[in-house]
Design an enzyme around this catalytic site. Structure first.
Site, PDB file in Angstrom:
ATOM      1  CG  ASP A 113       8.038  -3.475   8.979  1.00  0.00           C
ATOM      2  OD1 ASP A 113       7.690  -3.397   7.795  1.00  0.00           O
ATOM      3  OD2 ASP A 113       7.240  -3.723   9.904  1.00  0.00           O
ATOM      4  CG  ASP A 126       5.050  -3.155   3.967  1.00  0.00           C
ATOM      5  OD1 ASP A 126       4.973  -2.803   2.777  1.00  0.00           O
ATOM      6  OD2 ASP A 126       4.054  -3.254   4.715  1.00  0.00           O
ATOM      7  CG  ASP A 183      -3.344  -4.289   2.124  1.00  0.00           C
ATOM      8  OD1 ASP A 183      -4.346  -3.566   2.284  1.00  0.00           O
ATOM      9  OD2 ASP A 183      -2.525  -4.506   3.036  1.00  0.00           O
ATOM     10  CG  ASP A 199       7.253   7.222  -3.052  1.00  0.00           C
ATOM     11  OD1 ASP A 199       7.837   7.284  -4.145  1.00  0.00           O
ATOM     12  OD2 ASP A 199       6.113   6.744  -2.914  1.00  0.00           O
TER      13      ASP A 199
END
Length: 663
Positions: A145, A143, A236, A88
């Site tokens: 990272d 994610d 989540d 995105d």
């Protein structure tokens, strides 16, 4: 009525905090009965199921390529592995991802670069968009990272041989744990969540949560539970609770570690915690009713309620802190001391504050470390107290569904020193959070309660107020440091930043000294000399003659002090003894600065200044109306300067000592 209201609030909040603290101790004891984390053989999956690895990305130019590479290198049959990059981004991350995806496509990996054209639904919307474009029965999520190990799927997919398992969650590790004390404290807090809370909840059949990354979902469980939803900022937590309320089970794999990057900036951490707190409260508001009406065991419901409302501890403790001024006003005119049971309420709060510390130590022992490795985690309580105002703001925001998903910037930091990038130069850095000003004001207000509580013998309330004052001021100070360092780097360059950093330890230490001295200045006058010197200074300010008008005694001792004091009284008024105390505290701070500057190296400077500032005699005399330690410090400093060959500085200090104290 003014007395009953704060007492009632303290009573109710103390009971709530006591329940929370006892439950934390219960979870800690249960966790300690579990073995330390080792590396047992992972159960092999009965078959190599088709797995889609989803990588939600938004403006991750520094880490996007790394997570794509690790996802594509997983030990899993290529014909059963699919990778989706849910991009995105609105910056050059898209070009970086495009090049990386094309490279892996040429190597035969089934990888797609999905662009929605908008951020509708934020991360939840991206995950739902990707799910609709794959037929894979299992979905792994990472994610940007995170750096999953190559054997991740081999070690986690065996959990899904049980058809009741909705999701399997791995434990978070830390790429930059040793970057700073701040990142080490974050790592300890996360270790506590995974090695104590998650471990016990999972093994006991309580509700547990998918943490948004480093885990695998069964597709049918997602669809059966209503799919991903953006009604909360913690999609989540929302989905994992809905799935378990539908009868699905969760698996926690605590010996499988997926390292991630911790925020190194306090402003980034503040935004992260704000998002997590807001989403947790939103989920609690949405699911609390259905949860309590569900067929789950009472113990599971109890643990779920505490889990969903865990972020409420900060605002509750902040509410207790807000009650103390009301109590001091209510009882101040009729009783020199507050009722004993109000002190007990503070004791409960202190007990609750100590409960997580015990849990943090337990988590470190479960990592195979010695118990004393967790002792620094006591500072987590200070950070937690400082973040309570931020959490209160998040609670107010949670009254509305949804909200903007503010990402936490990542900088590809994997160590400290030469191994750490200069993140302050990066595009995603945002400093100067205005909430720091509110935190600084709250810290000053909290520290003002300390001398009043000490005066009334309420030492626990003083300690409680001091903890919050320290937390607020530390958080605000870290924000200020980040702001000035980023500003210095971008305006003046790295050389200027190096000079600022070299001066930072001294500035922090001297600021702490000044804060302690100002606190000492608010205490009752410990020596009668202070009043005598005030009388001489006041007479000098009003008549121009330096003597004691009450007893007619000529006194030229400390003439330099009397001249300064007379000037202060001339400005603020002859009766302002408090102004003299503040002036003396400033002199004490200058003394501490001289001690720091004259030390031969930084380590000795810090030690000498700390010993000076923590000396009770120095605190009380510097906080009184006369600063007698100044003479000794100046003469000692002059001698040390002379020994080191700094003759000009020695002469200056000696002259100032003579001006201050010679008859």
């Amino acid at each position: 009525m003014i007395r009953l209201l704060p007492i009632a609030i303290l009573g109710v909040t103390s009971v709530l905090l006591f329940i929370f603290g006892v439950n934390l101790l219960y979870l800690t004891i249960r966790a300690l009965r579990r073995p330390c984390i080792g590396f047992p053989d992972a159960p092999e999956p009965s078959s190599d199921a088709h797995v889609c690895v989803q990588l939600p990305v938004f403006n991750e130019r520094y880490v996007a390529e790394r997570v794509i590479d690790t996802a594509c290198e997983m030990d899993w049959p290529l014909n059963q592995l699919e990778v989706q990059v849910l991009d995105d981004s609105d910056d050059d991350t898209t070009q970086i991802v495009g090049r990386c995806v094309a490279r892996w496509q040429r190597k035969g990996v089934s990888i797609t670069h999905l662009r929605r054209g908008s951020r509708v639904g934020f991360k939840a919307g991206a995950l739902a968009y990707g799910l609709a474009r794959t037929q894979a029965p299992f979905v792994a999520i990472f994610d940007a990272d995170f750096v999953p190990p190559r054997e991740f799927l081999r070690r986690i997919m065996g959990r899904f041989d049980d058809p009741r398992i909705a999701f399997a969650q791995a434990r978070w590790g830390h790429l930059d744990e040793n970057y700073s004390l701040f990142t080490r404290l974050q790592a300890m807090a996360i270790d506590f969540h995974f090695l104590v809370e998650q471990a016990v909840r999972s093994s006991s059949g309580y509700f547990t949560n998918f943490t948004g990354t480093a885990g695998v979902w069964r597709r049918t469980a997602i669809e059966d539970s209503g799919g991903w939803s953006a009604r909360t900022l913690t999609e989540d937590l929302d989905l994992s609770y809905r799935a378990q309320m539908r009868g699905w089970k969760a698996a926690y794999v605590d010996d499988l570690v997926v390292p991630e990057e911790l925020p190194v900036s306090i402003d980034a951490y503040r935004r992260q915690q704000s998002r997590w707190a807001t989403g947790s409260f939103q989920t609690a508001f949405v699911l609390m009713g259905p949860l309590l009406r569900s067929g789950a065991r009472p113990a599971a419901k109890f643990q779920a309620v505490i889990h969903l409302l865990a972020y409420g501890v900060g605002p509750v403790m902040l509410l207790q802190l807000a009650c103390y001024p009301l109590l001091l006003v209510a009882f101040g005119g009729t009783s020199p001391r507050l009722p004993w049971y109000l002190g007990d309420a503070a004791a409960v709060a202190i007990l609750v504050g100590a409960a997580p510390w015990v849990g943090f130590i337990a988590a470190q022992t479960r990592r195979g470390r010695p118990w004393w490795a967790g002792i620094p985690s006591v500072l987590c309580q200070v950070v937690g107290a400082g973040m309570s105002l931020n959490t209160l703001i998040a609670l107010a925001r949670s009254l509305r569904p949804g909200g903007a998903f503010v990402r936490t910037p990542k900088h590809r930091i994997v160590g400290r020193g030469r191994d750490a990038v200069e993140w302050r130069e990066h595009e995603y850095v945002r400093v100067g959070d205005p909430r720091a000003l509110t935190e600084a004001g709250a810290g000053l207000a909290a520290i003002a309660l300390v001398p009043i509580a000490l005066d009334r013998g309420l030492f626990l309330i003083a300690l409680y107020s001091a903890m919050f004052a320290a937390g607020f001021l530390v958080i605000a100070s870290l924000s200020a440091v980040d702001f000035f360092e980023v500003l210095t780097l971008r305006r003046l360059g790295r050389q200027a930043l190096t000079r600022v950093r070299s001066a930072a330890p001294a500035a922090i230490l001297i600021s702490a000294a000044a804060a302690l001295l100002v606190l000492a200045a608010r205490l009752p006058e410990p020596f009668e000399d202070g009043y005598g010197h005030w009388l001489i200074a006041a007479n000098l300010a009003s008549t121009g003659h330096m003597h004691d008008p009450l007893f007619g005694m000529e006194d030229t001792w400390l003439p330099g002090y009397h001249v300064f004091a007379a000037a202060v009284l001339q400005v603020f008024g002859l009766w302002q003894l408090g102004a003299l105390k503040v002036m003396s505290a400033l002199f004490g701070g200058a003394t501490a600065a001289c001690v720091y500057a004259l030390a031969p190296n930084r380590r000795q400077a810090v030690l000498a200044t700390a010993l000076l500032v923590l000396n009770p005699v120095f605190l009380f005399t510097s906080g009184s109306a006369v600063v007698e330690p100044l003479l000794t410090a100046l003469l000692s400093g002059a001698a040390l300067a002379a020994v080191r060959g700094r003759l000009k500085l020695a002469a200056l200090l000696a002259a100032f000592a003579v001006l201050t104290s010679t008859k």
